[in-house]
Write a protein that holds these residues in place. Structure first.
Motif, PDB file in Angstrom:
ATOM      1  N   LEU A  70       0.934  -1.450  -0.003  1.00 23.88           N
ATOM      2  CA  LEU A  70       0.047   0.071   0.039  1.00 23.88           C
ATOM      3  C   LEU A  70       1.075   1.414  -0.076  1.00 23.88           C
ATOM      4  CD1 LEU A  70      -2.919  -0.907   2.451  1.00 23.88           C
ATOM      5  CD2 LEU A  70      -3.023  -0.374  -0.023  1.00 23.88           C
ATOM      6  N   SER A  71       1.684   1.300   0.763  1.00 22.34           N
ATOM      7  CA  SER A  71       2.843   2.593   0.639  1.00 22.34           C
ATOM      8  C   SER A  71       3.387   2.691  -0.527  1.00 22.34           C
ATOM      9  CB  SER A  71       3.906   2.205   1.862  1.00 22.34           C
ATOM     10  OG  SER A  71       4.684   1.179   1.710  1.00 22.34           O
ATOM     11  N   ARG A  72       3.836   1.638  -1.165  1.00 21.84           N
ATOM     12  CA  ARG A  72       4.329   1.948  -2.430  1.00 21.84           C
ATOM     13  C   ARG A  72       3.252   2.145  -3.522  1.00 21.84           C
ATOM     14  NH1 ARG A  72       9.132  -2.961  -3.177  1.00 21.84           N
ATOM     15  NH2 ARG A  72       9.927  -2.738  -1.023  1.00 21.84           N
ATOM     16  N   LEU A  73       2.082   1.802  -3.506  1.00 21.02           N
ATOM     17  CA  LEU A  73       1.162   2.110  -4.277  1.00 21.02           C
ATOM     18  C   LEU A  73       0.825   3.649  -4.241  1.00 21.02           C
ATOM     19  CD1 LEU A  73      -1.266   1.399  -6.187  1.00 21.02           C
ATOM     20  CD2 LEU A  73      -2.650   0.592  -4.116  1.00 21.02           C
ATOM     21  N   LEU A  74       0.599   4.083  -2.870  1.00 23.50           N
ATOM     22  CA  LEU A  74       0.038   5.225  -2.752  1.00 23.50           C
ATOM     23  C   LEU A  74       0.592   6.409  -3.534  1.00 23.50           C
ATOM     24  CD1 LEU A  74      -1.557   5.111   0.752  1.00 23.50           C
ATOM     25  CD2 LEU A  74      -2.727   5.500  -1.275  1.00 23.50           C
ATOM     26  N   ASP A  75       2.227   5.997  -3.158  1.00 20.26           N
ATOM     27  CA  ASP A  75       3.052   7.172  -4.089  1.00 20.26           C
ATOM     28  C   ASP A  75       2.619   7.145  -5.451  1.00 20.26           C
ATOM     29  OD1 ASP A  75       5.041   9.021  -3.681  1.00 20.26           O
ATOM     30  OD2 ASP A  75       6.272   7.599  -4.613  1.00 20.26           O
ATOM     31  N   SER A  76       2.625   6.289  -6.214  1.00 19.86           N
ATOM     32  CA  SER A  76       2.392   6.205  -7.522  1.00 19.86           C
ATOM     33  C   SER A  76       1.120   6.587  -7.984  1.00 19.86           C
ATOM     34  CB  SER A  76       2.792   5.032  -8.187  1.00 19.86           C
ATOM     35  OG  SER A  76       2.022   3.907  -7.834  1.00 19.86           O
ATOM     36  N   TRP A  77       0.179   6.428  -7.115  1.00 20.65           N
ATOM     37  CA  TRP A  77      -1.200   6.319  -7.209  1.00 20.65           C
ATOM     38  C   TRP A  77      -1.604   7.760  -7.091  1.00 20.65           C
ATOM     39  CZ3 TRP A  77      -3.028   2.791  -9.673  1.00 20.65           C
ATOM     40  CH2 TRP A  77      -4.510   2.429  -9.700  1.00 20.65           C
ATOM     41  N   LEU A  78      -1.129   8.712  -6.255  1.00 22.63           N
ATOM     42  CA  LEU A  78      -1.437  10.113  -5.903  1.00 22.63           C
ATOM     43  C   LEU A  78      -0.498  10.843  -7.113  1.00 22.63           C
ATOM     44  CD1 LEU A  78      -1.469   9.977  -2.202  1.00 22.63           C
ATOM     45  CD2 LEU A  78      -3.528  10.043  -3.834  1.00 22.63           C
ATOM     46  N   ALA A  79       0.510  10.634  -7.799  1.00 18.83           N
ATOM     47  CA  ALA A  79       1.387  11.332  -8.753  1.00 18.83           C
ATOM     48  C   ALA A  79       0.715  12.109  -9.680  1.00 18.83           C
ATOM     49  CB  ALA A  79       2.337  10.268  -8.961  1.00 18.83           C
ATOM     50  N   ARG A 106      -5.529   0.769 -16.861  1.00 21.25           N
ATOM     51  CA  ARG A 106      -5.293  -0.194 -17.534  1.00 21.25           C
ATOM     52  C   ARG A 106      -3.980  -1.052 -17.317  1.00 21.25           C
ATOM     53  NH1 ARG A 106      -3.062   2.182 -23.070  1.00 21.25           N
ATOM     54  NH2 ARG A 106      -1.116   2.641 -21.367  1.00 21.25           N
ATOM     55  N   ASP A 107      -2.951  -0.099 -16.836  1.00 21.06           N
ATOM     56  CA  ASP A 107      -1.724  -0.669 -16.606  1.00 21.06           C
ATOM     57  C   ASP A 107      -1.411  -1.411 -15.240  1.00 21.06           C
ATOM     58  OD1 ASP A 107      -1.079   0.220 -19.218  1.00 21.06           O
ATOM     59  OD2 ASP A 107       0.033   2.039 -18.243  1.00 21.06           O
ATOM     60  N   PHE A 108      -2.341  -1.115 -14.335  1.00 20.85           N
ATOM     61  CA  PHE A 108      -2.197  -1.363 -12.929  1.00 20.85           C
ATOM     62  C   PHE A 108      -3.386  -1.909 -12.343  1.00 20.85           C
ATOM     63  CE2 PHE A 108       1.174   1.941 -13.815  1.00 20.85           C
ATOM     64  CZ  PHE A 108       2.155   1.121 -13.583  1.00 20.85           C
ATOM     65  N   PRO A 109      -4.187  -2.854 -12.867  1.00 22.52           N
ATOM     66  CA  PRO A 109      -5.656  -2.935 -12.553  1.00 22.52           C
ATOM     67  C   PRO A 109      -5.601  -3.759 -11.120  1.00 22.52           C
ATOM     68  CG  PRO A 109      -4.797  -4.437 -14.300  1.00 22.52           C
ATOM     69  CD  PRO A 109      -3.905  -3.427 -13.930  1.00 22.52           C
ATOM     70  N   ARG A 110      -4.616  -4.574 -10.974  1.00 24.97           N
ATOM     71  CA  ARG A 110      -4.686  -5.470  -9.383  1.00 24.97           C
ATOM     72  C   ARG A 110      -4.087  -4.110  -8.289  1.00 24.97           C
ATOM     73  NH1 ARG A 110       0.191  -9.470 -10.540  1.00 24.97           N
ATOM     74  NH2 ARG A 110       0.995  -7.497 -10.977  1.00 24.97           N
ATOM     75  N   GLU A 111      -3.323  -3.359  -8.540  1.00 24.47           N
ATOM     76  CA  GLU A 111      -3.207  -2.129  -7.668  1.00 24.47           C
ATOM     77  C   GLU A 111      -4.428  -1.447  -7.363  1.00 24.47           C
ATOM     78  OE1 GLU A 111       1.054  -2.909  -9.591  1.00 24.47           O
ATOM     79  OE2 GLU A 111      -1.129  -2.995 -10.131  1.00 24.47           O
ATOM     80  N   SER A 112      -5.201  -1.214  -8.382  1.00 24.18           N
ATOM     81  CA  SER A 112      -6.557  -0.409  -8.176  1.00 24.18           C
ATOM     82  C   SER A 112      -7.355  -1.277  -7.433  1.00 24.18           C
ATOM     83  CB  SER A 112      -7.023  -0.158  -9.249  1.00 24.18           C
ATOM     84  OG  SER A 112      -8.277   0.590  -9.401  1.00 24.18           O
ATOM     85  N   ILE A 188     -10.136  -2.854 -21.252  1.00 20.19           N
ATOM     86  CA  ILE A 188      -9.287  -1.684 -21.600  1.00 20.19           C
ATOM     87  C   ILE A 188      -7.824  -2.308 -21.833  1.00 20.19           C
ATOM     88  CG2 ILE A 188     -10.608   0.046 -20.656  1.00 20.19           C
ATOM     89  CD1 ILE A 188      -8.712   0.342 -18.487  1.00 20.19           C
ATOM     90  N   ASP A 189      -7.687  -3.545 -21.750  1.00 21.65           N
ATOM     91  CA  ASP A 189      -6.320  -4.007 -22.007  1.00 21.65           C
ATOM     92  C   ASP A 189      -6.507  -4.228 -23.480  1.00 21.65           C
ATOM     93  OD1 ASP A 189      -8.107  -5.972 -21.738  1.00 21.65           O
ATOM     94  OD2 ASP A 189      -6.733  -7.541 -21.085  1.00 21.65           O
ATOM     95  N   ASP A 190      -7.502  -4.107 -24.409  1.00 20.09           N
ATOM     96  CA  ASP A 190      -7.701  -4.253 -25.493  1.00 20.09           C
ATOM     97  C   ASP A 190      -7.403  -2.890 -25.951  1.00 20.09           C
ATOM     98  OD1 ASP A 190      -8.747  -5.543 -28.308  1.00 20.09           O
ATOM     99  OD2 ASP A 190      -9.675  -3.683 -27.999  1.00 20.09           O
ATOM    100  N   PRO A 191      -6.385  -2.595 -26.930  1.00 21.82           N
ATOM    101  CA  PRO A 191      -6.034  -1.102 -27.557  1.00 21.82           C
ATOM    102  C   PRO A 191      -7.339  -0.426 -27.888  1.00 21.82           C
ATOM    103  CG  PRO A 191      -4.517  -2.676 -28.128  1.00 21.82           C
ATOM    104  CD  PRO A 191      -5.392  -3.716 -27.642  1.00 21.82           C
TER     105      PRO A 191
END
Length: 212
Positions: A70-79, A106-112, A188-191
């Motif tokens: 979660l700590s790693r996710l939040l930093d990129s999620w809020l960027a 699209r790129d980080f569905p598991r993190e979402s 949305i993984d389909d272009p």
């Protein structure tokens, strides 16, 4: 002698770093599918292809792994929200934020889904961050948006609801990926589906905000 008796922390080896990365990747898969409560150390160890004692050498508990993710996710999620600039064109700044958020879905569905599961459970592990850093960031960007609205550069809406709407409409495609694929035939993984989704969201928020 200065520092006598104080031992410097040992630097992790390449193998240790690789194993930690493997554990976190396995945990992300397990947590995103089962949530925190439905996941176990045994499941994470099996997904990582290592023994439970070996896993516990790197992380002391399931909660330790979850909090690290979660700590790693939040930093990129809020960027993307941090990057919204008061100096830019208001509509383009907001649309850029929408684009970044749908790209992340699209790129980080598991993190979402990991973040969504934490919120649904009442945010027991990140509530202080919600009340502090995230709330402060939303207030800061809402103030910028409200100024744009007062200047007549975009339509008047509640900036907080606007941010919520962006979160809801973009993260839906990750958090409810199975439903999206059933209804739309493609995720949305389909272009082509991604471009159609992005175009729709741009149209939606342009219609909401653009001054005629």
């Amino acid at each position: 002698m200065v520092g006598a008796g104080i031992q410097k922390p040992k630097r992790r080896t390449r193998i240790q770093r690789a194993n930690e990365k493997k554990i976190l990747e396995a945990a992300l898969e397990v947590f995103s599918q089962n949530g925190f409560r439905g996941s176990t150390i045994d499941q994470i160890a099996e997904e990582a292809g290592m023994s439970k004692p070996n896993l516990l050498y790197y992380f002391k508990s399931k909660q330790d792994i979850h909090e690290t993710l979660l700590s790693r996710l939040l930093d990129s999620w809020l960027a993307p929200l941090r990057e919204l600039s008061a100096e830019g064109d208001p509509l383009e700044e907001i649309l850029n934020y929408v684009r970044r958020k749908i790209e992340m879905a699209r790129d980080f569905p598991r993190e979402s889904r990991l973040f969504a599961n934490e919120i649904v459970q009442g945010a027991p592990r990140i509530k202080p961050i919600l009340e502090g850093e995230i709330n402060d960031l939303v207030l800061e960007k809402s103030t910028i948006m409200r100024k744009w609205m007062q200047e007549g550069r975009i339509k008047q809406v509640d900036p907080r609801h606007l941010i919520f709407s962006i979160w809801a409409t973009t993260q839906h495609y990750a958090d409810f990926e199975v439903q999206v694929k059933v209804v739309m035939g493609q995720g949305i993984d389909d272009p082509a589906q991604f471009e159609a989704t992005k175009a729709y969201l741009e149209q939606l928020f342009t219609s909401l905000l653009k001054i005629d």
